[in-house]
Design an enzyme around this catalytic site. Structure first.
Site, PDB file in Angstrom:
ATOM      1  N   TYR A 149       0.944  -1.288   0.032  1.00 36.24           N
ATOM      2  CA  TYR A 149      -0.095   0.017  -0.135  1.00 36.24           C
ATOM      3  C   TYR A 149       0.854   1.127  -0.057  1.00 36.24           C
ATOM      4  O   TYR A 149       2.150   1.374   0.641  1.00 36.24           O
ATOM      5  CB  TYR A 149      -0.566   0.188   1.284  1.00 36.24           C
ATOM      6  CG  TYR A 149      -1.731   1.127   1.179  1.00 36.24           C
ATOM      7  CD1 TYR A 149      -2.734   1.397   0.539  1.00 36.24           C
ATOM      8  CD2 TYR A 149      -1.649   1.759   2.557  1.00 36.24           C
ATOM      9  CE1 TYR A 149      -3.435   2.355   0.654  1.00 36.24           C
ATOM     10  CE2 TYR A 149      -2.560   3.026   2.690  1.00 36.24           C
ATOM     11  CZ  TYR A 149      -3.703   3.188   1.688  1.00 36.24           C
ATOM     12  OH  TYR A 149      -4.361   4.221   1.697  1.00 36.24           O
TER      13      TYR A 149
ATOM     14  N   ASP B 276      -0.979  15.364   6.768  1.00 36.95           N
ATOM     15  CA  ASP B 276      -1.956  14.621   6.158  1.00 36.95           C
ATOM     16  C   ASP B 276      -3.243  15.614   5.990  1.00 36.95           C
ATOM     17  O   ASP B 276      -4.198  15.164   6.452  1.00 36.95           O
ATOM     18  CB  ASP B 276      -2.249  13.236   6.594  1.00 36.95           C
ATOM     19  CG  ASP B 276      -3.067  12.606   5.444  1.00 36.95           C
ATOM     20  OD1 ASP B 276      -3.160  12.999   4.440  1.00 36.95           O
ATOM     21  OD2 ASP B 276      -3.741  11.519   6.000  1.00 36.95           O
TER      22      ASP B 276
ATOM     23  N   ASP C  57      -3.446   5.382  -2.152  1.00 40.52           N
ATOM     24  CA  ASP C  57      -4.415   6.343  -1.807  1.00 40.52           C
ATOM     25  C   ASP C  57      -4.380   7.550  -2.430  1.00 40.52           C
ATOM     26  O   ASP C  57      -3.268   8.090  -2.613  1.00 40.52           O
ATOM     27  CB  ASP C  57      -3.654   6.532  -0.168  1.00 40.52           C
ATOM     28  CG  ASP C  57      -4.558   7.740   0.447  1.00 40.52           C
ATOM     29  OD1 ASP C  57      -5.499   8.157  -0.140  1.00 40.52           O
ATOM     30  OD2 ASP C  57      -4.171   7.987   1.744  1.00 40.52           O
TER      31      ASP C  57
ATOM     32  N   ASP D 263      -6.482   9.813  -2.443  1.00 40.07           N
ATOM     33  CA  ASP D 263      -7.322  10.908  -1.708  1.00 40.07           C
ATOM     34  C   ASP D 263      -8.656  11.222  -2.181  1.00 40.07           C
ATOM     35  O   ASP D 263      -9.344  10.372  -2.604  1.00 40.07           O
ATOM     36  CB  ASP D 263      -6.302  12.350  -1.275  1.00 40.07           C
ATOM     37  CG  ASP D 263      -5.010  12.024  -0.586  1.00 40.07           C
ATOM     38  OD1 ASP D 263      -5.290  11.330   0.545  1.00 40.07           O
ATOM     39  OD2 ASP D 263      -4.351  13.168  -0.387  1.00 40.07           O
TER      40      ASP D 263
ATOM     41  N   HIS E 246      -7.824   3.986  -4.235  1.00 45.34           N
ATOM     42  CA  HIS E 246      -9.143   4.443  -3.453  1.00 45.34           C
ATOM     43  C   HIS E 246      -9.300   5.884  -3.670  1.00 45.34           C
ATOM     44  O   HIS E 246      -8.280   6.762  -3.341  1.00 45.34           O
ATOM     45  CB  HIS E 246      -9.239   3.792  -2.285  1.00 45.34           C
ATOM     46  CG  HIS E 246      -8.358   4.367  -1.202  1.00 45.34           C
ATOM     47  ND1 HIS E 246      -8.293   5.584  -0.388  1.00 45.34           N
ATOM     48  CD2 HIS E 246      -7.253   3.527  -0.582  1.00 45.34           C
ATOM     49  CE1 HIS E 246      -7.390   5.647   0.409  1.00 45.34           C
ATOM     50  NE2 HIS E 246      -6.729   4.541   0.516  1.00 45.34           N
TER      51      HIS E 246
ATOM     52  N   GLU F 145     -11.877   9.228  -1.715  1.00 50.10           N
ATOM     53  CA  GLU F 145     -12.794   9.281  -0.759  1.00 50.10           C
ATOM     54  C   GLU F 145     -13.680  10.526  -0.966  1.00 50.10           C
ATOM     55  O   GLU F 145     -13.663  11.223  -1.986  1.00 50.10           O
ATOM     56  CB  GLU F 145     -11.788   9.584   0.449  1.00 50.10           C
ATOM     57  CG  GLU F 145     -11.161  10.590   0.334  1.00 50.10           C
ATOM     58  CD  GLU F 145      -9.791  10.998   1.459  1.00 50.10           C
ATOM     59  OE1 GLU F 145      -9.682  11.869   2.242  1.00 50.10           O
ATOM     60  OE2 GLU F 145      -9.197   9.944   1.278  1.00 50.10           O
TER      61      GLU F 145
ATOM     62  N   CYS G 220      -6.586  13.721   7.431  1.00 44.75           N
ATOM     63  CA  CYS G 220      -6.459  12.348   7.968  1.00 44.75           C
ATOM     64  C   CYS G 220      -7.893  11.968   8.281  1.00 44.75           C
ATOM     65  O   CYS G 220      -8.442  12.616   9.019  1.00 44.75           O
ATOM     66  CB  CYS G 220      -5.498  12.212   9.166  1.00 44.75           C
ATOM     67  SG  CYS G 220      -5.335  10.825   9.783  1.00 44.75           S
TER      68      CYS G 220
ATOM     69  N   ARG H 281     -13.789   5.006  -0.831  1.00 47.92           N
ATOM     70  CA  ARG H 281     -13.569   5.518   0.632  1.00 47.92           C
ATOM     71  C   ARG H 281     -14.571   6.225   1.078  1.00 47.92           C
ATOM     72  O   ARG H 281     -14.977   7.272   0.516  1.00 47.92           O
ATOM     73  CB  ARG H 281     -12.218   5.598   0.923  1.00 47.92           C
ATOM     74  CG  ARG H 281     -12.123   6.166   2.403  1.00 47.92           C
ATOM     75  CD  ARG H 281     -10.775   6.459   2.783  1.00 47.92           C
ATOM     76  NE  ARG H 281     -10.785   7.648   3.846  1.00 47.92           N
ATOM     77  CZ  ARG H 281      -9.424   8.103   4.100  1.00 47.92           C
ATOM     78  NH1 ARG H 281      -8.436   7.606   3.996  1.00 47.92           N
ATOM     79  NH2 ARG H 281      -9.574   9.054   5.046  1.00 47.92           N
TER      80      ARG H 281
ATOM     81  N   GLU I 289     -14.119   3.894   6.424  1.00 50.64           N
ATOM     82  CA  GLU I 289     -13.028   4.524   7.387  1.00 50.64           C
ATOM     83  C   GLU I 289     -13.606   4.791   8.731  1.00 50.64           C
ATOM     84  O   GLU I 289     -14.765   5.066   8.922  1.00 50.64           O
ATOM     85  CB  GLU I 289     -12.790   5.881   6.846  1.00 50.64           C
ATOM     86  CG  GLU I 289     -11.526   6.680   7.548  1.00 50.64           C
ATOM     87  CD  GLU I 289     -10.302   5.887   7.598  1.00 50.64           C
ATOM     88  OE1 GLU I 289     -10.543   4.781   8.106  1.00 50.64           O
ATOM     89  OE2 GLU I 289      -9.175   6.349   7.652  1.00 50.64           O
TER      90      GLU I 289
ATOM     91  N   ASN J  35      -9.548  -0.645   7.634  1.00 52.80           N
ATOM     92  CA  ASN J  35      -8.114   0.219   7.845  1.00 52.80           C
ATOM     93  C   ASN J  35      -7.653  -0.083   9.377  1.00 52.80           C
ATOM     94  O   ASN J  35      -8.427   0.463  10.440  1.00 52.80           O
ATOM     95  CB  ASN J  35      -8.352   1.655   7.604  1.00 52.80           C
ATOM     96  CG  ASN J  35      -7.240   2.527   7.660  1.00 52.80           C
ATOM     97  OD1 ASN J  35      -6.147   1.904   7.665  1.00 52.80           O
ATOM     98  ND2 ASN J  35      -7.387   3.838   7.905  1.00 52.80           N
TER      99      ASN J  35
END
Length: 310
Positions: free
Chosen positions: A52, A66, A93, A95, A120, A122, A130, A165, A195, A217
């Site tokens: 990942y 983040d 990721d 974002d 992914h 989100e 984060c 996500r 999440e 996660n």
């Protein structure tokens, strides 16, 4: 040597196959966050199923929080470096997709070119933060679904895994998060990432609500408990993600070594816990490069005019 022996297409197909038809012992795929390309050799060597690239790790390595400060270029560069070094599928990721639908489409194609197996996206506002911090905000469900639809439409390899996500559990509650995930699946998502789930029952509800694989996660110091792989498999979760664990472990060791050096003036007491030179050379396949060099340079260079005439 140099690059993985397995092509990006083969890695994508392998991931798809493992998710659709799990074999004995692989009902749960374990993806480990690689904080450096070198760590992929260790992940593969210990028998884990995937690697990942975490947005939190990429930003932390750049000395940034983040909170959406990293760029597509920075993430894609690290993704390509990691994917190059491993035969395992790499999940990235992405974002929020670094913008709205057209930006998302470009993000997908840039990351696809980097050789990844999946990514992914989100449903937070852009810029995001984060997933385990307070004060998150999510975009309307329809807007997030448009991001997923754009990603699906933009991919050129149909085996590239598009995962949705949702951070809505902490903002709107579990019921709303589930409805969002169902909408993202309707938009074309191949898998979902709920999440900050708080209980195994939360995961069980998500698994029951969607007909695609579900990711859990497992991030230390977050809002969610660190469930075991066996517990997650029992409720139907298909992917267990450890996004920042290796970075935290490594940086903890770095700080302890610096403390020892500052206190004692030597690292003699830390040597036993260090990666040895021999193991480092093994991980980066020094022997393979040496053999390649030997094969390439075992010819005689012709000299002078005789060589030119030949």
């Amino acid at each position: 040597m140099l690059h993985a022996a397995t092509t990006a297409s083969q890695k994508r197909q392998a991931l798809r196959s493992a998710l659709v038809q799990p074999t004995e012992g692989t009902a749960l795929l374990r993806f480990i966050g690689a904080f450096t390309p070198l760590s992929t050799s260790l992940v593969a060597g210990k028998g884990f199923e995937g690697v990942y690239v975490s947005g939190a790790v990429v930003s932390a390595e750049l000395g940034l929080p983040d909170i959406g400060l990293t760029t597509l270029t920075e993430v894609a560069a690290r993704a390509a470096q990691v994917a190059r070094t491993t035969d395992l599928p790499v999940l990235v990721d992405a974002d929020t997709g670094f913008g709205e639908p057209m930006n998302v489409a470009r993000t997908v194609q840039v990351l696809e070119d980097a050789g990844i197996a999946g990514l992914h996206l989100e449903d937070q506002v852009n810029p995001k933060r984060c997933g385990h911090l307070d004060g998150k905000q999510v975009v309307p469900r329809e807007v997030a679904a448009q991001r997923i639809a754009a990603a699906v439409r933009a991919r050129r390899d149909p085996d590239l895994l598009i995962m949705a996500r949702s951070d809505a559990r902490a903002v709107e509650g579990l019921d709303a998060a589930i409805e969002r995930l169902k909408a993202y699946v309707d938009a074309g998502a191949d898998a979902v990432f709920p999440e900050a789930m708080l209980t195994l029952a939360d995961y069980e509800r998500v698994v029951s609500a969607v007909d695609v694989p579900v990711l859990a996660n497992l991030t230390e110091f977050g809002k969610a408990p660190l469930f075991t792989h066996a517990q997650l498999a029992d409720v139907g979760v298909r992917i267990a993600l450890h996004p920042v664990s290796l970075l935290r472990t490594a940086m903890g060791a770095v700080e302890r070594a610096l403390d020892a050096l500052a206190t004692t003036g030597t690292l003699e007491g830390e040597v036993s816990s260090m990666l040895t030179r021999a193991r480092l050379y093994e991980l980066i396949d020094y022997a393979g490069y040496n053999d390649f060099d030997a094969d390439v340079f075992t010819f005689e260079v012709p000299d002078g005019k005789k060589g030119l005439q030949a």
